[in-house]
Write an enzyme that holds these catalytic residues in place. Structure first.
Site, PDB file in Angstrom:
ATOM      1  N   ARG A 214       0.847  -1.197   0.000  1.00 32.67           N
ATOM      2  CA  ARG A 214       0.000   0.000   0.000  1.00 32.67           C
ATOM      3  C   ARG A 214       0.879   1.242   0.000  1.00 32.67           C
ATOM      4  NH1 ARG A 214      -5.135  -2.140   3.227  1.00 32.67           N
ATOM      5  NH2 ARG A 214      -5.351  -3.963   1.887  1.00 32.67           N
ATOM      6  N   GLU A 216       0.458   4.149   0.945  1.00 35.41           N
ATOM      7  CA  GLU A 216      -0.115   5.180   1.799  1.00 35.41           C
ATOM      8  C   GLU A 216       0.990   5.880   2.599  1.00 35.41           C
ATOM      9  OE1 GLU A 216      -2.760   2.716   3.934  1.00 35.41           O
ATOM     10  OE2 GLU A 216      -4.235   2.626   2.311  1.00 35.41           O
ATOM     11  N   ARG A 222       1.688   1.250  13.683  1.00 34.66           N
ATOM     12  CA  ARG A 222       0.914   0.072  13.287  1.00 34.66           C
ATOM     13  C   ARG A 222       0.848  -0.167  11.777  1.00 34.66           C
ATOM     14  NH1 ARG A 222      -2.996   1.025  17.655  1.00 34.66           N
ATOM     15  NH2 ARG A 222      -4.481   1.964  16.231  1.00 34.66           N
ATOM     16  N   HIS A 223       1.323   0.783  10.984  1.00 38.29           N
ATOM     17  CA  HIS A 223       1.196   0.663   9.532  1.00 38.29           C
ATOM     18  C   HIS A 223       2.548   0.497   8.853  1.00 38.29           C
ATOM     19  CE1 HIS A 223      -2.660   2.623  10.502  1.00 38.29           C
ATOM     20  NE2 HIS A 223      -3.114   1.955   9.451  1.00 38.29           N
ATOM     21  N   GLU A 350      -8.053  -2.184  15.238  1.00 42.17           N
ATOM     22  CA  GLU A 350      -8.726  -2.909  14.165  1.00 42.17           C
ATOM     23  C   GLU A 350      -7.760  -3.931  13.574  1.00 42.17           C
ATOM     24  OE1 GLU A 350     -10.204  -0.595  10.760  1.00 42.17           O
ATOM     25  OE2 GLU A 350     -10.074  -2.481   9.649  1.00 42.17           O
ATOM     26  N   SER A 353     -10.900  -6.474   8.389  1.00 41.96           N
ATOM     27  CA  SER A 353     -12.304  -6.387   8.045  1.00 41.96           C
ATOM     28  C   SER A 353     -12.615  -7.471   7.042  1.00 41.96           C
ATOM     29  CB  SER A 353     -12.673  -4.998   7.550  1.00 41.96           C
ATOM     30  OG  SER A 353     -11.854  -4.644   6.502  1.00 41.96           O
ATOM     31  N   ARG A 401       0.538  -7.450  12.323  1.00 42.49           N
ATOM     32  CA  ARG A 401      -0.217  -6.862  13.432  1.00 42.49           C
ATOM     33  C   ARG A 401      -0.650  -7.933  14.441  1.00 42.49           C
ATOM     34  NH1 ARG A 401      -4.615  -2.279  11.872  1.00 42.49           N
ATOM     35  NH2 ARG A 401      -2.868  -1.387  10.704  1.00 42.49           N
TER      36      ARG A 401
END
Lengths: 427, 427
Positions: A214, A216, A222-223, A350, A353, A401
């Site tokens: 990703r 981003e 956490r990323h 989180e 999902s 994670r």
């Protein structure tokens, strides 16, 4: 093999026998007539006791002065010694210097001074020699082992889907672009569309453990921009069924981690207990529990999940999300204000999902339009839905994670060997 | 779950009971008063027998005319019928059309006409519904399962190394270039340097199963630009020890495949038997066996390996390659004309190469210079060797190619879900 035993695996029945050991010379303490050396390998640390009287001046001097972190091979009698680390010591007859370490080390291995994580990651090859750091990766391997074992037991077929893809899937903002010969390609941000194609292909239950990318520009503990995703997809199943797969998988992982007693002791943590079934709250209930920290229809902010986490403990699901908050491929609930999408949480974090997917091609076209996307641009994606796509559901879960949770780490970088973030692409 | 049983899993004890099944309607044969439908799921095919008298004209007509490859859910009594495929049939009370397939299909699923592989790959979601094609991926998953199980049993730690890398490793000709935010990065062609860093990091035995990328412009039945590589690296080990790991791994994979009796029957092949120890011939012996097809010091051509394969059968090793034919990181043998590098072969096909690595930083610098490379440019790579690098050895083996051998496939594309080659990056 060069050795007869590993440092941490010498048993009482070995006492009195001659053994050969290999490893890193972790520390040296020279008291004049006697010197204590610490030999380390992946299984533990063992004391080497050098006696000047026995070895002679020359050997004693040269062996007690080998640079720390050099690779040595030692041969000698092993015996019990209650004062030695691990209760075992060796009185070596010979020490062979296999590969000398330069000095000074760019990063201490046993020094008490904590280094910045950036310094540690730059010299990861030294950082990993610390037993506490290596322990995170033993937890990680225990989890990934449990993932393979569990999903195969539940009849999921392991698959690998391509990481080089021709076009953006869920909007192109977070894709890395690359040159593929004379064309432009992208790195896959998720195996989503491929997993769904495999459902049309009749494989029914598939899983993949592989990298996802990703682009981003976040900068959080956490990323990461490259991570390992555990993905499943399952035909003739709804959101409820795949939540069951998830909770059983996490319980299996928890059991696998709890068996790593030595590693847990090194980390100084208790294993996480997972009791099934895991609690499930609806999005509506979550909004209520957040007590004004979020409006209905908004995504749950960090503040909101923190408020919810005060009332929940450990792992739980938030189900029945508003359809408007979920991607176009998530199936609407009977009341189309809601969806068959869920989040999997650990306290305020989180984890995943997932949900039931839209399997009807006409509904999918509608959903694309509703989200401002042109169905014509999605023909490659839509084709597998036109010729026999079963109802299906699935999720994707980050291994990094999950490891962070089970290892009790505060930064995901502690559980990724060579992390990739906005500012780091080496080593 | 939507179903109570899978098509291929109905046992005699189920006969006479009502069951619910889901799947693809593979075929319909309407004889007027009676119709035979074939329902397919991942476990097999089951006959649905429709009786007009029992169901009424309307139901009979509509159910016997559902488009092929539609998704249906059926409920009814199952019973034995020796003339039905699998010996079982269902007399459905109800058929629910869950998702109708459009007609005509872009690719037949049960038609006898063979399609070109390009057509099949374009509609892979239909191609995979053929039991013979799906079988290749069941073989593949059996092998990858055996890989994880075996390497963990031999105490290898599963790791994941980054696929986004900052610089070329073994020369940059075959790397895919990408944009990493405002920098240029590449896709990893092998985890080689990372595996070696982990040996310096003291993890001692690591394995990785993950994608590797090569921007080579080949066009053969055996090469792809993205493939799955099984990699190991092992400290305090030489070429001989890691050849042992390889042969035991392949034997474990062979056993796992041999247990897939149903899948092997579908493919119409006998399992490959692997008897240990595998034969080992030296490069010198191989050159002799090639009988003039190759000069000493040259790589073995396809012609040469074909000649050798006439005298070898199945899997074998070619050891002690000339140092000049191996990459800079391969350890020279005692006679430095030779190396501690080996190839792993299946008949005339090269499966892997591997060997003992250079662990001495000075020798590594020399070897780089000998191959016309500037050691200064390799500082990132060399640093882990300066502070305690043990002797180590390893190899990398392509899962795709291994599957191809065990599935008896002639083209590696048969064993890769969505292959990537010079001309293909979709679907």
């Amino acid at each position: 093999m060069f050795y007869t035993r590993k440092c941490g695996e010498i048993e009482e029945s070995d006492f009195g026998s001659e053994q050969t050991l290999c490893g890193w010379l972790q520390d040296t303490r020279n008291l004049g007539g006697i010197a204590f050396l610490q030999l380390r390998d992946i299984t533990g640390v063992l004391q080497l006791t050098l006696l000047k009287k026995k070895l002679g001046d020359e050997n004693f001097k040269s062996w007690a002065n080998i640079n720390r972190e050099s690779i040595i091979l030692v041969r000698g009698i092993v015996k019990g010694n209650k004062e030695a680390p691990g209760g075992v010591e060796m009185l070596p007859d010979n020490i062979e210097l296999m590969n000398e370490a330069e000095t000074p080390l760019p990063l201490g291995v046993i020094d008490k001074i904590d280094s910045e994580i950036e310094t540690r990651l730059n010299a990861r090859y030294l950082d990993l020699r610390k037993t506490k750091i290596a322990a995170n990766f033993q937890i990680r391997a225990a989890i990934s082992g449990a993932v393979h074992k569990h999903l195969r037991r539940e009849n999921f077929l392991e698959v690998q889907t391509p990481k080089i893809i021709a076009s953006a899937t869920e909007g192109g903002t977070s894709l890395f672009e690359m040159k593929y010969f004379d064309k432009t390609a992208y790195l896959a941000q998720s195996p989503q569309l491929y997993k769904q194609m495999l459902m049309s292909g009749g494989l029914e239950r598939v899983y993949e453990v592989g990298p996802a990318f990703r682009a981003e520009e976040h900068n959080t503990p956490r990323h990461l921009n490259e991570f390992i995703s555990i993905d499943i997809e399952m035909s003739f199943a709804n959101d409820d069924v795949v939540m069951g797969v998830m909770e059983r998988l996490v319980a299996t992982a928890a059991r696998a981690v709890s068996k790593e007693t030595k590693v847990l002791k090194t980390l100084g943590i208790e294993p996480i207990e997972v009791e099934l079934p895991l609690p499930r709250i609806t999005y509506d209930e979550a909004v209520e529990m957040a007590q004004g920290k979020v409006e209905w229809g908004e995504d749950l902010s960090m503040e909101a999940t923190r408020a919810i986490a005060k009332q929940m403990n450990g792992f739980y699901f938030i189900t029945k999300w508003p359809l408007s908050l979920k991607p176009f491929y998530i199936q609407p609930d009977d009341d189309p204000k809601y969806s068959k999408g869920f989040d999997f949480m650990y306290n305020e974090i989180e984890m995943t999902s997932g949900g039931q997917r839209v399997h009807d091609v006409n509904l999918l076209r509608e959903r694309l339009k509703e989200q401002g996307l042109d169905p014509e641009g999605f023909n490659h994606y839509l084709d597998p839905f036109r010729y026999g796509m079963p109802p299906h559901a699935g999720w994707g879960l980050g291994l990094d994670r999950l490891t962070m949770i089970f290892a009790g780490a505060k930064n995901v970088r502690e559980c990724v060997l060579f992390p990739r973030d906005r500012t780091r692409m080496t080593p």
